[in-house]
Design an enzyme around this catalytic site. Structure first.
Site, PDB file in Angstrom:
ATOM      1  N   ILE A  78       0.875  -1.173   0.000  1.00  0.00           N
ATOM      2  CA  ILE A  78       0.000   0.000   0.000  1.00  0.00           C
ATOM      3  C   ILE A  78       0.915   1.227   0.000  1.00  0.00           C
ATOM      4  O   ILE A  78       2.064   1.151   0.418  1.00  0.00           O
ATOM      5  CB  ILE A  78      -1.008   0.029   1.178  1.00  0.00           C
ATOM      6  CG1 ILE A  78      -0.311  -0.146   2.533  1.00  0.00           C
ATOM      7  CG2 ILE A  78      -2.096  -1.008   0.995  1.00  0.00           C
ATOM      8  CD1 ILE A  78      -1.278  -0.087   3.725  1.00  0.00           C
ATOM      9  N   ASP A  79       0.404   2.332  -0.504  1.00  0.00           N
ATOM     10  CA  ASP A  79       1.225   3.539  -0.647  1.00  0.00           C
ATOM     11  C   ASP A  79       1.694   4.059   0.708  1.00  0.00           C
ATOM     12  O   ASP A  79       1.057   3.825   1.738  1.00  0.00           O
ATOM     13  CB  ASP A  79       0.432   4.645  -1.357  1.00  0.00           C
ATOM     14  CG  ASP A  79       0.009   4.247  -2.763  1.00  0.00           C
ATOM     15  OD1 ASP A  79       0.729   3.456  -3.390  1.00  0.00           O
ATOM     16  OD2 ASP A  79      -1.050   4.731  -3.221  1.00  0.00           O
ATOM     17  N   LYS A  80       2.781   4.830   0.672  1.00  0.00           N
ATOM     18  CA  LYS A  80       3.365   5.403   1.888  1.00  0.00           C
ATOM     19  C   LYS A  80       2.321   6.111   2.760  1.00  0.00           C
ATOM     20  O   LYS A  80       2.265   5.908   3.961  1.00  0.00           O
ATOM     21  CB  LYS A  80       4.476   6.382   1.480  1.00  0.00           C
ATOM     22  CG  LYS A  80       5.096   7.111   2.640  1.00  0.00           C
ATOM     23  CD  LYS A  80       6.031   8.215   2.151  1.00  0.00           C
ATOM     24  CE  LYS A  80       6.478   9.094   3.302  1.00  0.00           C
ATOM     25  NZ  LYS A  80       7.164  10.312   2.837  1.00  0.00           N
ATOM     26  N   THR A 114      -0.937   5.810   2.729  1.00  0.00           N
ATOM     27  CA  THR A 114      -2.146   5.028   3.006  1.00  0.00           C
ATOM     28  C   THR A 114      -1.859   4.177   4.233  1.00  0.00           C
ATOM     29  O   THR A 114      -0.804   3.554   4.314  1.00  0.00           O
ATOM     30  CB  THR A 114      -2.505   4.117   1.810  1.00  0.00           C
ATOM     31  OG1 THR A 114      -2.708   4.940   0.661  1.00  0.00           O
ATOM     32  CG2 THR A 114      -3.754   3.304   2.075  1.00  0.00           C
ATOM     33  N   ARG A 134      -7.041   5.779  -6.016  1.00  0.00           N
ATOM     34  CA  ARG A 134      -6.756   7.199  -6.238  1.00  0.00           C
ATOM     35  C   ARG A 134      -7.025   7.587  -7.693  1.00  0.00           C
ATOM     36  O   ARG A 134      -7.614   8.639  -7.970  1.00  0.00           O
ATOM     37  CB  ARG A 134      -5.299   7.492  -5.851  1.00  0.00           C
ATOM     38  CG  ARG A 134      -5.014   7.220  -4.376  1.00  0.00           C
ATOM     39  CD  ARG A 134      -3.530   7.133  -4.061  1.00  0.00           C
ATOM     40  NE  ARG A 134      -2.844   8.402  -4.229  1.00  0.00           N
ATOM     41  CZ  ARG A 134      -1.520   8.536  -4.139  1.00  0.00           C
ATOM     42  NH1 ARG A 134      -0.748   7.492  -3.910  1.00  0.00           N
ATOM     43  NH2 ARG A 134      -0.974   9.729  -4.296  1.00  0.00           N
TER      44      ARG A 134
END
Length: 301
Positions: free
Chosen positions: A137-139, A141, A237
């Site tokens: 998962i993104d930084k 998130t 996103r």
């Protein structure tokens, strides 16, 4: 040695070459690219250039990608929020602001560093940089991730992701007031041809499906639950922006005027999968983080 060719686009005209190249792959840091330029791994129209070279439209770049060095990724003691653990699988709740795995030029402070201190047995399928990491998962998130502790588990968990049988529900706050209570976004996602650091909906992209339902509405914002059917980079996103409701706080895909919350309001709240060894379905739920709850309260007011 692997080679990559790239022709400079109009959007990249007059940009520094180190910036352009590092945007082609999110795992190439600016310092790594500068090292390649120094060592002569990059040519522009057949000639070597320095890192401050300003690109011109139709410049032909050839990048020789050196074999990655085996980096020493060191274990670091961290206070990890572990939801489940046995000999095969670990489920961890990642805080906002933490990167999942190391990359060249960024080898400490990541979730992997913490996992290596917590347990010595992590699958080796993704190599030294991403031991045990099945999905990311993104930084910015927060939320739940499954981690494989051996190669047997890793393969079986990846197969479930490929089969789309993993339950992944995210909670998000988006700009705008979504008029309908439910929806499905089925639109292919690929790299943005104009800005290589972003993903976008393109015909040549990979199949991507997101289901959403509205949980609450606050004037100019909507609180939604998004369920992933596929797992493309930045999928929620990109998809929410595509239908005109970008995530609040998103610096990459959101509007300039947004909530100042240090990154997108997105939380991976529910994760469910079949245990690779027992073959029993397991599901975990991580409550919304405190800053997310405070944001909802302020929007309600």
């Amino acid at each position: 040695m692997e080679k990559m060719e790239h022709i400079i686009l109009e959007s990249e005209n007059n940009e520094r070459i180190d910036k352009v190249i590092s945007a082609l792959n999110e795992e190439w840091s600016r310092s790594l690219v500068q090292q390649w330029l120094k060592e002569g791994h990059v040519t522009v129209n057949g000639k070597n250039v320095k890192a401050n070279y300003k690109c011109m439209i139709n410049d032909q770049l050839v990048i020789e990608i050196p074999e990655p060095e085996e980096l020493d990724v060191e274990a670091e003691e961290m206070n990890l929020d572990i939801y489940y653990e046995d000999g095969d699988v670990l489920v961890v709740n990642k805080p906002k602001g933490m990167v999942v795995h190391p990359a060249p030029g960024h080898t400490s402070g990541t979730l992997v560093n913490g996992l290596m201190a917590h347990c010595t047995d992590l699958s080796g399928i993704n190599g030294v940089m991403r031991p045990g990491i099945v999905h990311r998962i993104d930084k910015d998130t927060s939320g739940l991730l499954m981690v494989a502790k051996n190669d047997f588990s890793h393969e079986r968990l990846v197969n479930q992701l490929v089969d789309k049988s993993v339950t992944r529900k995210y909670f998000a706050i988006v700009h705008g007031n979504i008029p309908h209570d439910y929806g499905t976004i089925d639109a292919p996602i690929g790299r943005d041809p104009v800005d290589r650091q972003r993903m976008t909906v393109v015909d040549s992209g990979k199949h991507a499906v997101t289901h959403f339902r509205v949980l609450d509405r606050f004037n100019d914002f909507t609180f939604v639950e998004c369920q992933l059917e596929t797992g493309r980079t930045h999928q929620i996103r990109v998809h929410m922006k595509y239908i005109g409701f970008p995530l609040a706080g998103d610096p990459k895909y959101g509007p300039r005027k947004t909530l100042s919350i240090n990154g997108q309001a997105l939380h991976a709240g529910v994760l469910g999968f079949v245990h690779p060894r027992t073959e029993k379905y397991m599901e975990f739920e991580a409550p919304l983080p405190e800053d997310f709850l405070q944001l909802i309260q302020s929007l309600k007011k």
